[in-house]
Enzyme design. Structure first.
Site, short mmCIF file in Angstrom:
data_model
loop_
_atom_site.label_atom_id
_atom_site.label_comp_id
_atom_site.label_asym_id
_atom_site.label_seq_id
_atom_site.Cartn_x
_atom_site.Cartn_y
_atom_site.Cartn_z
CB SER A 21 37.20 36.82 43.28
OG SER A 21 37.76 37.35 44.47
CE1 TYR B 184 41.69 37.99 39.54
CE2 TYR B 184 40.43 38.36 41.55
CZ TYR B 184 40.87 37.52 40.56
OH TYR B 184 40.49 36.19 40.55
#
Length: 227
Positions: free
Chosen positions: A134, A147
């Site tokens: 990501s 995250y």
């Protein structure tokens, strides 16, 4: 027919990638924690073998590789399964450490465990590994410390793995912002209908695994733009 293992394939990006590879002639081994959802996904995907379970379970990871071996051995491993953590996401100053450990266990440790099991066969077949990452791994987004730092660990592990395993392609792949349940969980009070659906990145992903560029960080949007 090449064989791929795809984790987290019952919905979202994993389902889209699995469907695209099945349409391109791949045989698949897919997993998800929800057995019923996985069976429904397999009915949609077509040629796929469902192995329900949790990627943090070592026995489940062994079963995934064994299922691929029964089909001739995995040529591709896609580590897509992951968890966001709390929603809304807490700042690092208040992040519960027990939850952070779970985020790392699912997003970092489990994928590496699956890589370790699949590596002998991937070396023999000149296979490839895709670790889904990501932009949160490289950007300092407020609230994304848990995250994002887990994905940063995945990226560096992938980087080192690529240096250590020259016979295997290793790509850490950023699919971009997509309209998935996880993305909605990250923005619980926002309308994310403007984000593209996961299916939109499948052509770029298929091009990636077909053209097999050198190991490295891949942004699927850049492949789409250059196709």
């Amino acid at each position: 027919m090449p064989v791929a293992i795809i984790t987290g394939a019952s919905r979202g990006l994993g389902l889209a990638l699995a469907t695209g590879l099945a349409e391109a002639g791949w045989r698949l081994v897919v997993d998800a924690r929800d057995a019923a959802a996985l069976e429904a996904a397999v009915a949609w995907i077509g040629d796929a073998r469902a192995v329900p379970g949790d990627v943090t379970d070592a026995g489940h990871r062994t079963a995934l590789v064994a299922a691929a071996d029964e089909l001739g051995g995995a040529d591709l491993l896609v580590n897509n399964a992951g968890i966001l953590g709390p929603s809304p996401q807490p700042r690092l100053g208040e992040y519960p450490l027990d939850v952070l450990r779970s985020v790392y266990e699912v997003n970092v440790v489990a994928p590496l465990g699956l890589v370790q099991l699949a590596l002998p066969g991937l070396r023999e077949r000149g296979g490839a590994i895709v670790n889904v990452t990501s932009d949160a791994a490289v950007e300092g987004y407020e609230g994304w410390g848990g995250y994002g730092s887990a994905k940063a660990a995945v990226e560096q592990a992938s980087n080192v793995l690529a240096a250590e395993e020259p016979a295997v392609r290793v790509w850490w792949v950023d699919p971009g912002d997509l309209r998935t349940r996880m993305h909605q969980e990250a923005f619980p009070d926002e309308d994310i209908s403007d984000r593209p659906l996961p299916e939109t990145v499948v052509p770029a992903f298929t091009r990636l695994v077909t053209t097999r560029p050198p190991s490295g960080r891949i942004r699927l949007a850049e492949i789409t733009a250059s196709a």
